[in-house]
Design a protein around this motif. Structure first.
Motif: not given
Length: 202
Positions: A5-7, A21-22, A27-29, A110-111
């Motif tokens: 998924k793109k956020v 963003c940090r 969290l794994g993004a 990546a999650s």
């Protein structure tokens, strides 16, 4: 495997986008920044950098590099130059973002794929994302953070904010809103809550 998924994370000047963003990264993004992409691409040695020099003049080069403050002072006082610069930069940033997305897919660890984009709605870029997040902060606090990070005062803050959609408008358009008016711990909790909506099993 489901597509990653793109956020997109957006918001006004010094609203806390980078901190958000940090926390997503922790969290794994897989996280990238549109501003950092511009910084990487804008050197006199790249074709894009040379196009920018042709547009704005050789005096923006200082010590072999494109000086961002000189570039900003030129374009923020000239709507035609600003549009010309944006017409060069925005397609290049979109292309690089897609390359990074493919890289994240290939890595497969990546999650979530998160992009920090200050001018998301202004460029009509929101259609390329599964979800958008607006980071909103008290104007006084944002102004103080802007001063400490850039050295520019209230007039410059207001001048730059004037070329963006208002925080209220960004809030209306976004899927999620994060209010950054508390502590870093509060901000991290807000990010974590949104993150778990995308990854309920984590």
């Amino acid at each position: 495997m489901l597509a990653l998924k793109k956020v997109a994370v957006t918001g006004g000047l010094s609203s806390g986008k980078s901190s958000v963003c940090r926390f997503f990264k922790e969290l794994g993004a897989y996280v990238i920044s549109a501003d950092e992409i511009v910084h990487q691409l804008l050197t006199p040695q790249t074709p894009l950098g040379q196009q920018v020099v042709d547009l704005l003049g050789n005096d923006i080069i200082v010590d072999g590099k494109i000086d961002r403050s000189k570039t900003a002072s030129k374009v923020f006082n000239n709507a035609k130059l600003l549009k010309g610069l944006e017409d060069l930069l925005h397609p290049a940033v979109r292309k690089k973002t897609q390359e990074e997305y493919q890289k994240a897919l290939t890595k497969g660890d990546a999650s979530l794929f998160v992009v920090e984009i200050p001018l998301l709605f202004e460029t009509g870029n929101e259609k390329e994302y599964d979800a958008t997040i607006a980071v909103i902060s008290d104007p006084k606090a944002s102004m103080e953070r802007f001063y400490y990070s850039t050295g520019y005062g209230e007039d410059e803050y207001k001048r730059r904010m004037a070329r963006q959609l208002s925080p209220e408008e960004k809030s209306k358009r976004a899927h999620f809103i994060i209010h950054n008016n508390g502590s870093l711990a509060d901000l991290k909790n807000a990010v974590t809550n949104i993150y778990h909506q995308f990854n309920p099993s984590i």
